[in-house]
Scaffold this motif. Structure first.
Motif, short mmCIF file in Angstrom:
data_model
loop_
_atom_site.label_atom_id
_atom_site.label_comp_id
_atom_site.label_asym_id
_atom_site.label_seq_id
_atom_site.Cartn_x
_atom_site.Cartn_y
_atom_site.Cartn_z
N PRO A 72 0.89 -1.23 -0.07
CA PRO A 72 -0.01 -0.04 0.02
C PRO A 72 0.98 1.20 0.05
O PRO A 72 0.39 2.26 -0.34
N ASN A 73 2.03 1.05 0.63
CA ASN A 73 2.80 2.39 0.80
C ASN A 73 3.74 2.74 -0.05
O ASN A 73 4.60 3.49 -0.38
N LEU A 74 4.00 1.81 -1.16
CA LEU A 74 5.26 1.65 -2.27
C LEU A 74 5.07 2.93 -3.09
O LEU A 74 6.33 3.53 -3.41
N GLY A 75 3.85 3.44 -3.49
CA GLY A 75 3.82 4.35 -4.20
C GLY A 75 4.30 5.77 -3.92
O GLY A 75 4.98 6.48 -4.76
N LEU A 76 4.27 6.12 -2.52
CA LEU A 76 5.03 7.49 -2.12
C LEU A 76 6.51 7.11 -2.39
O LEU A 76 7.08 8.38 -2.77
N GLU A 355 13.52 -6.88 4.03
CA GLU A 355 14.88 -6.26 4.13
C GLU A 355 15.46 -6.28 2.64
O GLU A 355 16.14 -5.33 2.41
N GLY A 356 15.29 -7.31 1.94
CA GLY A 356 15.75 -7.51 0.47
C GLY A 356 15.09 -6.68 -0.38
O GLY A 356 15.87 -6.04 -1.07
N ILE A 357 13.65 -6.39 -0.40
CA ILE A 357 12.88 -5.58 -0.77
C ILE A 357 13.36 -3.96 -0.81
O ILE A 357 13.63 -3.27 -1.66
N ASP A 358 13.58 -3.79 0.39
CA ASP A 358 14.03 -2.43 0.95
C ASP A 358 15.27 -2.01 0.11
O ASP A 358 15.65 -0.91 -0.19
N ALA A 359 16.27 -2.90 0.21
CA ALA A 359 17.72 -2.79 -0.30
C ALA A 359 17.53 -2.60 -1.91
O ALA A 359 18.26 -1.88 -2.34
N VAL A 360 16.54 -3.26 -2.40
CA VAL A 360 16.38 -3.07 -4.03
C VAL A 360 15.93 -1.56 -4.27
O VAL A 360 16.50 -0.83 -5.00
N PHE A 361 14.93 -1.14 -3.47
CA PHE A 361 14.55 0.07 -4.04
C PHE A 361 15.48 1.24 -3.33
O PHE A 361 15.79 2.51 -4.08
N PRO A 499 24.98 10.25 1.12
CA PRO A 499 25.47 9.32 2.36
C PRO A 499 25.11 9.67 3.77
O PRO A 499 24.76 8.92 4.69
N PHE A 500 25.17 11.07 3.88
CA PHE A 500 24.98 11.50 5.32
C PHE A 500 23.40 11.41 5.69
O PHE A 500 22.91 11.44 6.76
N GLY A 501 22.57 11.22 4.67
CA GLY A 501 21.29 10.94 4.80
C GLY A 501 20.82 9.60 4.43
O GLY A 501 19.57 9.28 4.14
N ALA A 502 21.78 8.66 4.26
CA ALA A 502 21.55 7.45 3.79
C ALA A 502 20.52 6.68 4.81
O ALA A 502 19.68 5.79 4.31
N ARG A 503 20.76 6.70 5.78
CA ARG A 503 19.73 6.20 6.95
C ARG A 503 18.27 6.75 6.87
O ARG A 503 17.32 5.64 6.86
N LYS A 508 13.12 5.26 4.58
CA LYS A 508 11.81 5.52 3.58
C LYS A 508 11.60 4.34 2.83
O LYS A 508 10.47 4.13 2.39
N ALA A 509 12.74 3.88 2.43
CA ALA A 509 12.30 2.50 1.70
C ALA A 509 11.94 1.59 2.26
O ALA A 509 10.90 0.71 1.94
#
Length: 542
Positions: A72-76, A355-361, A499-503, A508-509
């Motif tokens: 549901p939240n992927l679109g944002l 975790e894997g899906i977040d890493a892809v995006f 990179p300073f905002g990587a977290r 967000k991902a």
């Protein structure tokens, strides 16, 4: 009616982009040069409007819940990411589309003919492709998913052909179109088999049916075959084996701004579609029969699908990096580089956890920023009025254009994954996800092939500095417009600053998969055979 209204609200950004496509197509036919010059900025304006609309649309939680989506939240996350990168891609084309014809009209060497200008059409097709990519995030059935993928792909076929006039470009357009048609037929046939195996077109309904089948006698064979065919067809969109062989010729033959666009936008569309299909099939809830004849629950994709993606990922990483080692053309090198990055991204897909899906995006963001930066350098330079084509053209670039040489080095180092640049955090996220999911051999292959890529990335970054300028490079100069170079500098700085905002980007991902089917499925696996609705959710820790 409630579901339909929710869908219409969610696709407000895409509606704005469709309106923008019509507007820029009309403006591009104007006889006034100023109006035609305003087409790129009008395109940027509609992209900004779509990004702002996305923020407002996803503020309504009830609207998202009523849409019945797997994510549901992927679109944002997806629409904002695509919109921001797309703005950079639009800037790359300023001063390059219709360049020679506009110069001839300006100098009075020819009269204006609306049939000969393509600036409006180029930006219209660009907006339509972006709209198709965004629509995939809201797909809740196979028909919507197919139409969104095609809307993302079909405009790019025309965009490649807009660089008419050279035999190389014509060859690229023909190869891209016919191979794209073959890939569409392949994954559409896979969709048909998936419908036959599940009896539904709904992705959420399909996920429930497959989960029930997996818990009983297993998913039907033609359902697994359909999923494999769908993945093979989508390999064309993400430039992965076995549909990768068109990429070097198309990347080299297409105009450089178009090459930049097709190296990013179809990849986002393809990987989003693959994740949607994997979610429908289910990363968990399947079983194997042990030696005693007992059903043992497993986490991960069914073995045939997992093995197919595993082989595709390995071959994509190996062939992409080896192919890049042999290139002297910059765009062909970047084509093979794009192939290898698809292999890296498949590691996150195979991992399959949240975790894997977040890493892809997250990795798609790092790849998109570096892509705009490196192609901004290529679009911002020219050699005797033509595109910079070979690696030799970059010799001694540091002395004439130090800023562009610096950005080129940053982009190459980021794609390599050199710490502490942005690309390093993207690869690190994929490695962690792969190891957490037990895909250690795949991660080892990823690390080894990434080490191989160091040769050509360091060559691309060091050539402008180490090699002295020669007679060939004397003709390399700044292009007619400064905007591609500005885009390159902005996104190059982004490689250093983000990179300073990587977290924050990772969070967000992670939010893009919240409230999705992943949470209850994981709970079911951790608590035995109980159904998701019987589980008591964990309370957040203080």
């Amino acid at each position: 009616m409630i579901e339909m209204s929710s869908k219409l609200i969610l696709i407000t950004p895409e509606i704005l982009l469709f309106i923008g496509a019509v507007v820029v197509a009309v403006l591009g036919l104007s006889t006034h040069r100023r109006i035609r010059n305003a087409v790129p900025w009008t395109t940027v304006g509609f992209l900004v409007a779509a990004i702002v609309a996305t923020q407002y649309v996803y503020d309504g939680s009830e609207t998202i819940t009523d849409a019945d989506l797997l994510f549901p939240n992927l679109g944002l996350y997806l629409k904002v990411m695509v919109g921001v990168i797309a703005i950079g891609l639009v800037l790359l084309g300023i001063g390059m589309v219709d360049r020679r014809y506009e110069e001839a009209v300006r100098d009075g060497r020819t009269s204006f003919d609306p049939l000969r200008v393509v600036r409006g059409e180029y930006h219209a097709f660009l907006l339509l492709s972006i709209a198709g990519t965004m629509l995939i995030a809201n797909a809740n059935d196979l028909i919507w998913l197919f139409l969104a993928i095609e809307l993302s792909s079909l405009p790019t076929y025309v965009m490649v052909a807009l660089g008419r006039g050279t035999r190389r470009n014509q060859e690229a357009a023909i190869k891209y179109f016919f191979l794209g048609a073959m890939s569409s037929a392949t994954f559409l046939y896979g969709f048909a088999l998936l419908y036959g195996a599940s009896g539904t077109l709904s992705l959420t309904g399909m996920q429930e049916v497959f989960a029930d089948q997996a818990a009983a006698d297993g998913i039907p064979l033609f359902g697994l075959i359909g999923m494999v065919l769908a993945f093979v067809g989508l390999c064309f969109k993400i430039t992965a084996v076995p549909m990768h062989f068109y990429a070097p010729d198309v990347y080299q033959g297409a105009p450089t701004p178009v090459t930049a666009f097709i190296s990013f936008m179809p990849k986002v569309a393809g990987f989003t579609a693959i994740i949607m299909l994997c979610a429908a099939l289910g990363w968990s809830g399947h079983h194997i029969i042990d030696n005693a004849g007992v059903k043992v629950p497993t986490e991960g994709l069914p073995r045939p699908v997992h093995a197919t993606l595993w082989v595709i990922a390995v071959l994509t990483m190996i062939l992409g990096n080896i192919g890049a080692l042999l290139q002297t053309s910059i765009k062909r090198l970047l084509a093979y580089s794009s192939i290898s990055h698809s292999g890296y991204l498949l590691v996150g897909v195979i991992a399959g956890t949240a975790e894997g899906i977040d890493a892809v995006f997250f990795y798609l963001v790092t790849y998109g920023v570096a892509t705009v930066a490196v192609f901004g350098v290529l679009c911002g330079l020219q050699r005797h009025g033509r595109e910079v084509e070979t690696l030799d053209d970059l010799s001694g670039l540091w002395k004439r254009h130090p800023g562009m040489a610096f950005v080129l080095a940053l982009s190459a180092f980021s794609m390599l994954g050199l710490p502490p640049l942005l690309g390093f955090w993207g690869k690190l996220d994929l490695v962690i996800a792969g190891i957490s999911a037990g895909e250690t051999p795949l991660v080892v292959i990823m690390m080894a092939t990434s080490a191989v890529s160091a040769y050509y990335y360091l060559h691309l970054a060091g050539l402008p500095v180490i090699r002295k300028p020669d007679a060939r490079t004397e003709g390399v100069e700044a292009g007619p417009s400064a905007w591609p170079r500005i885009a390159a500098m902005v996104f190059g700085i982004g490689i250093l600053i983000l990179p300073f905002g990587a977290r924050t980007l990772m969070e967000k991902a992670e939010a893009s998969t919240k409230n999705s089917w992943l949470e209850p499925v994981e709970t079911t696996l951790n608590t035995g055979d109980a159904r998701p609705e019987d589980q008591t959710p964990e309370l957040p820790q203080a």
